[in-house]
Write a protein that holds these residues in place. Structure first.
Motif, PDB file in Angstrom:
ATOM      1  N   GLU A 261      15.663 -13.837 -19.422  1.00 33.69           N
ATOM      2  CA  GLU A 261      15.753 -12.986 -20.611  1.00 33.69           C
ATOM      3  C   GLU A 261      14.485 -13.014 -21.456  1.00 33.69           C
ATOM      4  O   GLU A 261      14.499 -12.650 -22.636  1.00 33.69           O
ATOM      5  N   VAL A 262      13.372 -13.420 -20.844  1.00 33.21           N
ATOM      6  CA  VAL A 262      12.065 -13.411 -21.502  1.00 33.21           C
ATOM      7  C   VAL A 262      11.177 -12.406 -20.773  1.00 33.21           C
ATOM      8  O   VAL A 262      10.998 -12.500 -19.551  1.00 33.21           O
ATOM      9  N   ASP A 263      10.637 -11.429 -21.489  1.00 33.99           N
ATOM     10  CA  ASP A 263       9.744 -10.454 -20.871  1.00 33.99           C
ATOM     11  C   ASP A 263       8.448 -11.147 -20.454  1.00 33.99           C
ATOM     12  O   ASP A 263       7.876 -11.940 -21.221  1.00 33.99           O
ATOM     13  N   ILE A 264       8.001 -10.852 -19.240  1.00 31.69           N
ATOM     14  CA  ILE A 264       6.794 -11.476 -18.714  1.00 31.69           C
ATOM     15  C   ILE A 264       5.890 -10.404 -18.119  1.00 31.69           C
ATOM     16  O   ILE A 264       6.330  -9.290 -17.808  1.00 31.69           O
ATOM     17  N   SER A 265       4.633 -10.756 -17.949  1.00 29.48           N
ATOM     18  CA  SER A 265       3.666  -9.811 -17.391  1.00 29.48           C
ATOM     19  C   SER A 265       3.771  -9.769 -15.870  1.00 29.48           C
ATOM     20  O   SER A 265       4.287 -10.696 -15.237  1.00 29.48           O
ATOM     21  N   LEU A 266       3.253  -8.690 -15.296  1.00 24.21           N
ATOM     22  CA  LEU A 266       3.202  -8.555 -13.845  1.00 24.21           C
ATOM     23  C   LEU A 266       1.879  -9.110 -13.341  1.00 24.21           C
ATOM     24  O   LEU A 266       0.814  -8.837 -13.898  1.00 24.21           O
ATOM     25  N   GLY A 267       1.931  -9.870 -12.263  1.00 25.39           N
ATOM     26  CA  GLY A 267       0.714 -10.453 -11.716  1.00 25.39           C
ATOM     27  C   GLY A 267      -0.130  -9.426 -10.993  1.00 25.39           C
ATOM     28  O   GLY A 267       0.398  -8.555 -10.288  1.00 25.39           O
ATOM     29  N   PRO A 268      -1.447  -9.493 -11.112  1.00 29.59           N
ATOM     30  CA  PRO A 268      -2.312  -8.505 -10.447  1.00 29.59           C
ATOM     31  C   PRO A 268      -2.215  -8.535  -8.926  1.00 29.59           C
ATOM     32  O   PRO A 268      -2.238  -7.489  -8.278  1.00 29.59           O
ATOM     33  N   VAL A 269      -2.089  -9.724  -8.330  1.00 26.49           N
ATOM     34  CA  VAL A 269      -1.938  -9.796  -6.874  1.00 26.49           C
ATOM     35  C   VAL A 269      -0.572  -9.241  -6.477  1.00 26.49           C
ATOM     36  O   VAL A 269      -0.442  -8.555  -5.448  1.00 26.49           O
ATOM     37  N   SER A 270       0.440  -9.496  -7.286  1.00 30.12           N
ATOM     38  CA  SER A 270       1.779  -8.963  -7.015  1.00 30.12           C
ATOM     39  C   SER A 270       1.778  -7.442  -7.018  1.00 30.12           C
ATOM     40  O   SER A 270       2.375  -6.810  -6.133  1.00 30.12           O
ATOM     41  N   VAL A 271       1.113  -6.859  -7.988  1.00 34.49           N
ATOM     42  CA  VAL A 271       1.045  -5.403  -8.078  1.00 34.49           C
ATOM     43  C   VAL A 271       0.291  -4.835  -6.881  1.00 34.49           C
ATOM     44  O   VAL A 271       0.682  -3.816  -6.297  1.00 34.49           O
ATOM     45  N   GLU A 272      -0.784  -5.494  -6.477  1.00 32.73           N
ATOM     46  CA  GLU A 272      -1.544  -5.029  -5.315  1.00 32.73           C
ATOM     47  C   GLU A 272      -0.725  -5.180  -4.041  1.00 32.73           C
ATOM     48  O   GLU A 272      -0.769  -4.324  -3.146  1.00 32.73           O
ATOM     49  N   ALA A 273       0.057  -6.255  -3.951  1.00 26.69           N
ATOM     50  CA  ALA A 273       0.926  -6.442  -2.791  1.00 26.69           C
ATOM     51  C   ALA A 273       1.978  -5.338  -2.729  1.00 26.69           C
ATOM     52  O   ALA A 273       2.313  -4.846  -1.642  1.00 26.69           O
ATOM     53  N   GLN A 274       2.504  -4.957  -3.861  1.00 27.19           N
ATOM     54  CA  GLN A 274       3.469  -3.858  -3.913  1.00 27.19           C
ATOM     55  C   GLN A 274       2.845  -2.558  -3.420  1.00 27.19           C
ATOM     56  O   GLN A 274       3.432  -1.827  -2.622  1.00 27.19           O
ATOM     57  N   ARG A 275       1.630  -2.282  -3.870  1.00 23.71           N
ATOM     58  CA  ARG A 275       0.924  -1.067  -3.439  1.00 23.71           C
ATOM     59  C   ARG A 275       0.654  -1.091  -1.937  1.00 23.71           C
ATOM     60  O   ARG A 275       0.839  -0.085  -1.247  1.00 23.71           O
ATOM     61  N   LEU A 276       0.210  -2.229  -1.442  1.00 22.40           N
ATOM     62  CA  LEU A 276      -0.068  -2.355  -0.012  1.00 22.40           C
ATOM     63  C   LEU A 276       1.195  -2.104   0.797  1.00 22.40           C
ATOM     64  O   LEU A 276       1.167  -1.357   1.792  1.00 22.40           O
ATOM     65  N   PHE A 277       2.296  -2.716   0.393  1.00 23.32           N
ATOM     66  CA  PHE A 277       3.535  -2.582   1.156  1.00 23.32           C
ATOM     67  C   PHE A 277       3.988  -1.125   1.184  1.00 23.32           C
ATOM     68  O   PHE A 277       4.356  -0.605   2.248  1.00 23.32           O
ATOM     69  N   GLN A 278       3.944  -0.459   0.054  1.00 25.37           N
ATOM     70  CA  GLN A 278       4.386   0.936   0.000  1.00 25.37           C
ATOM     71  C   GLN A 278       3.508   1.826   0.879  1.00 25.37           C
ATOM     72  O   GLN A 278       4.002   2.744   1.554  1.00 25.37           O
ATOM     73  N   ALA A 279       2.222   1.542   0.889  1.00 25.20           N
ATOM     74  CA  ALA A 279       1.317   2.335   1.728  1.00 25.20           C
ATOM     75  C   ALA A 279       1.606   2.122   3.210  1.00 25.20           C
ATOM     76  O   ALA A 279       1.597   3.071   4.006  1.00 25.20           O
ATOM     77  N   LYS A 280       1.860   0.885   3.602  1.00 27.10           N
ATOM     78  CA  LYS A 280       2.154   0.608   5.004  1.00 27.10           C
ATOM     79  C   LYS A 280       3.498   1.177   5.445  1.00 27.10           C
ATOM     80  O   LYS A 280       3.644   1.610   6.591  1.00 27.10           O
ATOM     81  N   VAL A 281       4.471   1.169   4.551  1.00 23.90           N
ATOM     82  CA  VAL A 281       5.777   1.771   4.867  1.00 23.90           C
ATOM     83  C   VAL A 281       5.605   3.242   5.245  1.00 23.90           C
ATOM     84  O   VAL A 281       6.256   3.743   6.169  1.00 23.90           O
ATOM     85  N   ALA A 282       4.736   3.927   4.530  1.00 20.58           N
ATOM     86  CA  ALA A 282       4.515   5.349   4.780  1.00 20.58           C
ATOM     87  C   ALA A 282       3.832   5.617   6.116  1.00 20.58           C
ATOM     88  O   ALA A 282       3.923   6.718   6.659  1.00 20.58           O
ATOM     89  N   GLU A 283       3.195   4.595   6.696  1.00 20.57           N
ATOM     90  CA  GLU A 283       2.454   4.783   7.938  1.00 20.57           C
ATOM     91  C   GLU A 283       3.340   4.617   9.186  1.00 20.57           C
ATOM     92  O   GLU A 283       3.065   5.238  10.209  1.00 20.57           O
ATOM     93  N   ASP A 284       4.344   3.770   9.106  1.00 15.60           N
ATOM     94  CA  ASP A 284       5.117   3.434  10.313  1.00 15.60           C
ATOM     95  C   ASP A 284       6.530   3.051   9.915  1.00 15.60           C
ATOM     96  O   ASP A 284       6.729   2.081   9.172  1.00 15.60           O
ATOM     97  N   VAL A 285       7.530   3.781  10.395  1.00 19.52           N
ATOM     98  CA  VAL A 285       8.906   3.518   9.989  1.00 19.52           C
ATOM     99  C   VAL A 285       9.515   2.341  10.747  1.00 19.52           C
ATOM    100  O   VAL A 285      10.515   1.764  10.308  1.00 19.52           O
ATOM    101  N   ASP A 286       8.910   1.942  11.879  1.00 18.35           N
ATOM    102  CA  ASP A 286       9.467   0.826  12.649  1.00 18.35           C
ATOM    103  C   ASP A 286       8.358  -0.122  13.089  1.00 18.35           C
ATOM    104  O   ASP A 286       8.072  -0.257  14.282  1.00 18.35           O
TER     105      ASP A 286
END
Length: 287
Positions: A261-286
């Motif tokens: 219940e405490v608001d916290i910041s998002l980590g820069p590596v975490s945000v980049e990992a999220q972007r990487l994962f979403q980009a790779k999902v779009a490239e290959d469904v399996d």
């Protein structure tokens, strides 16, 4: 949007009865399952999920799933579902069995297989809380994705009561382990670190892919060293000294914006990992 269900070669509506009251998955939780995200009418990472379904079934002592039949069920429900479908679930149980915990011999088992497709809600960030219960890393079913989910239901209900959408658990020796339906990663010192499988956490498919894809992209995401992630590391997250991220089949990679219940910041590596994962999902469904 309604849920589309397949079992024994036939499509069913959600209000139809499918299993007997003595199904061992119903009476004692003797079953395993997988959940896949669905993108554009296709199940993501289906082959990896089916391999884990097999590992879980054999680890539980069930007979090997009929992968061809399961794939037929997947095709059927996805063909019949609407464009907003976001989730696929495959459930396999020991089928009809005794009323006690003992199951029939393998030659007598008639497994129940149910495949369904339905809606899913995916958020960019997550809200988590710590709970007092623990994972048993020495359990007979540690690391298996079983239908015995009661402790997750209780822990997640506590999370929702406190305004969160996930609960994060330690194991019996005080190590950070996992969420009720997610893997956890802690960002500290410029690295994103996830507990080792020996902690008792599930070998998540999203976790597995993130480790592989991050290694290929040169992103600092890795498994923890022994003793590196005690449960108390979450105190650092609340204090703003480290960051927390969750991963899972529906969440994908989801940085945590609130802990206890405490608001916290998002980590820069975490945000980049999220972007990487979403980009790779779009490239290959399996992948």
């Amino acid at each position: 949007m309604s849920v589309v269900i397949w079992s024994d070669g036939v499509l069913h509506s959600p209000d139809e009865a499918l299993v007997t009251g003595v199904d061992h998955g119903l009476t004692v939780g003797d079953g395993v399952f997988e959940t896949c995200a669905v993108y554009g009418g296709e199940a993501f990472a289906l082959s990896r999920h089916l391999r884990r379904l097999r590992r879980s079934a054999l680890g539980l002592g069930l007979t090997e799933p009929d992968e061809d039949a399961v794939r037929d069920g997947v095709k059927a429900v996805l063909a019949a579902s609407g464009p907003d479908t976001g989730r696929l679930r495959i459930t396999l149980t020991g089928g009809p069995g005794p009323l006690g915990s003992h199951r029939f011999a393998p030659r007598e088992q008639r497994q129940t297989v149910v495949v369904l497709a339905g809606p899913a809600v995916r958020a960019e960030t997550s809200r988590a809380v710590r709970v007092p219960w623990v994972r048993n890393e020495r359990s007979a079913v540690a690391g298996l994705k079983t239908t015995s989910y009661a402790e997750n239901v209780v822990a997640l209900a506590e999370a929702y009561r406190r305004g969160a959408d996930e609960a994060v658990l330690a194991n019996t020796v005080g190590e950070l382990c996992e969420g009720t339906g997610s893997n956890v990663l802690v960002e500290r010192g410029g690295e994103l670190v996830t507990p080792r499988l020996s902690s008792g956490c599930l070998a998540g498919i999203t976790r597995e892919l993130l480790l592989e894809w991050s290694a290929d992209a040169g992103l600092p995401v890795r498994e923890a060293r022994p003793g590196e992630l005690p449960y108390e590391v979450l105190d650092e997250v609340v204090a703003g000294e480290s960051f927390l991220t969750l991963s899972g089949s529906i969440r994908n990679v989801s940085p945590v914006a609130s802990l206890d219940e405490v608001d916290i910041s998002l980590g820069p590596v975490s945000v980049e990992a999220q972007r990487l994962f979403q980009a790779k999902v779009a490239e290959d469904v399996d992948p």
